[in-house]
Design a protein around this motif. Sequence first.
Motif: not given
Length: 207
Positions: A182-204
């Motif tokens: 379902r997620t692939v068909l509706v193409r949900e959450g492909i990128s982080a808001p304002g990003e081409a993909t996802a922001t880098k994780f630098t620790g919590s």
Amino acid sequence: MASNRRTYDMIKRPADVLLGLLLLIVTLPIQAVVGVLVRRKLGSPVLFRQQRPGLGGKVFTLYKFRTMRDIDEAAGVVSDEDRLTPFGTALRSTSLDELPTLWNVVKGDMSMIGPRPLLVEYLKVYSPEQARRHEVRPGMTGLAQVSGRNAMSWEEKFRLDVEYVDKRSFWLDTKIFFATIRTVLVREGISAPGEATATKFTGSRDA
């Protein structure tokens, strides 16, 4: 219960091999077409290879179809946003770029379902709780991916990864499998808001 999870892990591995082989064979014509298109539109290499940590943090080589152009500083093509073409975006949104990853499943690097394999550099910034995501094989899809993909925060994704580790079962994997379709068909959450993909994780901050 822990004993039930261990029993399921023993059953899951041969099931991964069978399903992975079946999907690899069925998708070969699609992969051939995608490979030709990647070669024409993005050039060589056709496959993207990158080191990723798997079960127990052991590093393996992940295979995907290439979706980005090469870095060209002279032309100002440096960021992910600049390098990701409409063609590459289409491959990612349909998850066609991940078909070669089925080989990682067959090899035993990955599972069909589990926490997504991330960058090796993240290993040193995980909290002890977040690092528990490596207690199982990484998956082509997982609980976090059917709950928002790249559109949710890293902390929320890691919470769901650990939740999967603690609750993994045949029924949960079945639920995730069909939710992935379902997620692939509706193409949900492909990128982080304002990003081409996802922001880098630098620790919590609260880790």
